[in-house]
Design an enzyme around this catalytic site. Structure first.
Site, short mmCIF file in Angstrom:
data_model
loop_
_atom_site.label_atom_id
_atom_site.label_comp_id
_atom_site.label_asym_id
_atom_site.label_seq_id
_atom_site.Cartn_x
_atom_site.Cartn_y
_atom_site.Cartn_z
N THR A 182 35.59 -31.93 -17.75
CA THR A 182 35.52 -31.97 -19.20
C THR A 182 35.13 -30.58 -19.69
O THR A 182 34.96 -29.66 -18.90
CB THR A 182 34.49 -33.01 -19.68
OG1 THR A 182 33.16 -32.49 -19.47
CG2 THR A 182 34.64 -34.33 -18.93
N CYS A 183 34.96 -30.45 -21.01
CA CYS A 183 34.58 -29.14 -21.54
C CYS A 183 33.16 -28.78 -21.14
O CYS A 183 32.79 -27.60 -21.16
CB CYS A 183 34.72 -29.13 -23.06
SG CYS A 183 33.73 -30.36 -23.92
N ARG A 235 31.55 -30.14 -18.16
CA ARG A 235 31.23 -30.34 -16.74
C ARG A 235 32.48 -30.29 -15.89
O ARG A 235 33.58 -30.62 -16.33
CB ARG A 235 30.50 -31.67 -16.53
CG ARG A 235 31.36 -32.91 -16.63
CD ARG A 235 30.57 -34.18 -16.36
NE ARG A 235 29.54 -34.36 -17.38
CZ ARG A 235 28.25 -34.25 -17.16
NH1 ARG A 235 27.81 -34.00 -15.94
NH2 ARG A 235 27.37 -34.40 -18.14
N HIS A 272 23.78 -40.26 -10.30
CA HIS A 272 24.26 -39.21 -11.22
C HIS A 272 25.47 -39.67 -12.01
O HIS A 272 25.50 -39.55 -13.23
CB HIS A 272 24.60 -37.96 -10.41
CG HIS A 272 25.24 -36.88 -11.24
ND1 HIS A 272 24.53 -36.11 -12.14
CD2 HIS A 272 26.54 -36.47 -11.33
CE1 HIS A 272 25.34 -35.26 -12.74
NE2 HIS A 272 26.57 -35.46 -12.27
N SER A 298 24.91 -36.23 -21.12
CA SER A 298 25.79 -35.55 -22.06
C SER A 298 25.02 -34.61 -22.97
O SER A 298 23.81 -34.76 -23.18
CB SER A 298 26.53 -36.59 -22.92
OG SER A 298 27.36 -37.40 -22.13
N GLU A 336 26.78 -40.32 -26.03
CA GLU A 336 28.16 -40.24 -26.52
C GLU A 336 29.07 -41.06 -25.60
O GLU A 336 28.87 -41.13 -24.39
CB GLU A 336 28.61 -38.78 -26.62
CG GLU A 336 28.54 -38.00 -25.31
CD GLU A 336 29.87 -37.97 -24.58
OE1 GLU A 336 30.85 -38.50 -25.13
OE2 GLU A 336 29.91 -37.45 -23.46
N GLN A 369 36.97 -40.12 -20.13
CA GLN A 369 37.20 -39.04 -19.19
C GLN A 369 37.01 -39.52 -17.75
O GLN A 369 37.72 -39.08 -16.84
CB GLN A 369 36.27 -37.87 -19.52
CG GLN A 369 36.60 -37.25 -20.87
CD GLN A 369 35.48 -36.40 -21.45
OE1 GLN A 369 34.30 -36.60 -21.14
NE2 GLN A 369 35.82 -35.45 -22.31
N GLY A 384 31.90 -28.47 -30.32
CA GLY A 384 31.70 -29.48 -29.30
C GLY A 384 31.28 -30.81 -29.90
O GLY A 384 31.38 -31.03 -31.11
N SER A 385 30.80 -31.70 -29.04
CA SER A 385 30.47 -33.07 -29.48
C SER A 385 29.40 -33.08 -30.57
O SER A 385 29.55 -33.75 -31.59
CB SER A 385 30.01 -33.89 -28.28
OG SER A 385 31.02 -33.98 -27.31
#
Length: 494
Positions: A49-50, A52, A99, A109, A114, A120, A194-195
């Site tokens: 993801t953006c 991780r 994890h 997150s 979120e 994802q 971002g989020s």
């Protein structure tokens, strides 16, 4: 089970490294193919993801697995191994399960709670299934992670966590005024796309600001956020370059920043210049924390202590909120960790600054802490259940092979009986056959049930080996049962 995850995220690496290490879809495919080609790994899945990049694998050797997966991440991300290694984290077996379940629940997150991460994770599983790199372990793991994440969102209030942080920050900026009344007609600048920044922009739009300018290092992401904001028709939104932030500051009434950068995005000098006021650099505080504390740990501390402890107050300088010089001309909300906005900006006349640390001092948001604790408990329970199920599943092929062998023995003895007593009628033969089968089933029932129970407990992996040795089971037969279960076309699909 020898589950290993090697990765990096916004918690371990600066945004500059995450941006450089990002994996395009074709790079993810090649990474998975090379992971299975590597000697220590038999399965692989990648979660990219953006914020991780994580590589999951079933490995037979821990140290060799860590070295190989780290090397593969470096090769496919384009970031040198020496540069990448300091930012990598490693989780193994139950810690790796914990994890991923925490990630699925939104606990790891940038915006706590979120829900986008669930989609994802589903995409990561689908890619592994399509490429046949996700086998028994990773299919089970990712499917269960999705179920755990859905449970967290449906059974707890974790969804409110990210929203509450943004809303509470705006309430602090409004200083006792209702947020819609305070925000109405204002011009906002949102730094980051971002989020958290997206959530803040959407919240500002609903609150009634007249205009939102979005600045982000990657212009395409700023454009996407502006497009989303424009769909609601509630606000005028436009994207600007990061280089234009100084000019936008001169027009903005409220600024929200959350970029994930490791250095300051807005200095006190830049804020003062935008307002056209003098700023004495000698007034800058001499100390500031290099890395802000984990917000989840902070919330837990608030619940236990009711407020920040004396020790934490000594360690973390809580910025004051400007009240001098009449009403604030510029409202700054810093939602980043570490901070985006210079803490010294609160000393500038006409500036009101709220950041994560001042929210920690002012907040009595116990419900968020309770929700987080509830999700953490759920994750711990699910990790224990998953481990028990995997250990039990590990012995199932051996039990099936044992029962198959027993059935073959019964069939052989009945055939031998037919040769010695050829005059038995069908009814007599059926009665004898059923009696022999019943005796065998009763003899096997207690040991097979008990061995499954023992195998599900920690340290129970050796019971399968013991069963094979005691009954002299053919390892190839056990492996064939495992392959048949793994190749079930309905397995791992939902």
């Amino acid at each position: 089970m020898s589950l290993l995850v090697v990765g990096l995220s916004h918690r371990s690496a600066p945004v500059s490294v995450l941006e450089r290490a990002s994996l395009a879809p074709e790079a993810q495919t090649k990474l998975l193919q090379d992971t299975l080609a590597a000697e220590p790994a038999t399965e692989g899945a990648v979660l990219a993801t953006c914020n991780r990049i994580e590589l999951y694998a079933d490995v037979d050797k821990f140290h060799a697995g860590v070295a190989e997966l780290s090397t593969l991440l470096a090769q496919h991300s384009g970031v040198g191994l020496d540069e990448l290694t300091p930012y990598l984290y490693v989780h193994y077996e139950d810690r790796a399960v914990h994890h991923l379940f925490s990630v699925a629940c939104g606990l790891d997150s940038m915006v706590v709670g979120e829900g986008q991460i669930l989609g994802q994770i589903k995409d990561a599983l689908a890619l592994g299934q399509d490429l046949h790199t996700a086998g028994r372990l990773l299919n089970d793991l990712f499917q269960q992670a999705l179920r755990v994440g859905k449970r967290a969102h449906s059974e707890t209030g974790i969804d409110r966590a990210g929203q509450s942080l943004v809303t509470f920050g705006l309430e602090q900026l409004a200083d006792g005024t209702e947020v819609p009344e305070w925000a109405g007609g204002k011009r906002a600048l949102v730094i980051g796309a971002g989020s958290m920044s997206s959530l803040a922009a959407a919240t500002l739009a609903r609150a009634g600001v007249a205009e939102i300018a979005v600045a982000n290092r990657t212009r395409a992401r700023a454009d996407r956020l502006v497009e989303i904001l424009g769909l609601g028709g509630q606000v005028t939104a436009r994207a600007v370059e990061m280089a234009a932030v100084a000019d936008e500051l001169t027009r903005a009434d409220v600024v929200v920043s959350c970029t994930g950068a490791t250095g300051l995005v807005l200095t006190a000098e830049a804020v003062a210049e935008a307002l056209g006021v003098d700023f004495d650099i000698a007034e800058r505080p001499s100390t500031a924390p290099a890395v802000a504390p984990d917000p989840l740990d902070q919330h837990a501390a608030w619940v236990e202590n009711g407020s920040a402890t004396a020790a934490s107050q000594a360690a973390v300088r809580v910025p004051a909120q400007a009240r001098a010089g009449g009403p604030a001309r510029l409202h700054l909300l810093d939602l980043a960790m570490p901070r985006d906005i210079d803490g010294a900006a609160h000393r500038i006349d006409g500036v009101r600054l709220v950041d994560i640390e001042s929210l920690a001092e002012a907040s009595a948001d116990a419900p968020m802490a309770a929700d987080v604790d509830q999700v953490r408990t759920l994750v711990a329970d699910e990790v224990a259940a998953f481990g028990a199920a995997q250990r039990a599943a590990h012995i199932t092929p051996t039990v099936v092979a044992l029962r198959t062998m027993a059935a073959d023995v019964v069939a052989g003895e009945i055939a031998r009986l037919d040769g010695r007593l050829p005059d038995l009628d069908e009814k007599q033969r059926a009665e004898i056959t059923q009696t022999v089968r019943r005796v065998v089933d009763k003899l096997l029932h207690a040991p097979t049930v008990r061995v499954k129970q023992l195998a599900s407990e920690p340290g129970g992996a050796g019971y399968a080996d013991a069963l094979r040795e005691l009954f002299d089971l053919d390892p190839q037969t056990v492996a064939a049962v495992s392959r048949a279960d793994l190749n079930d076309p309905n397995r791992g699909r939902s």
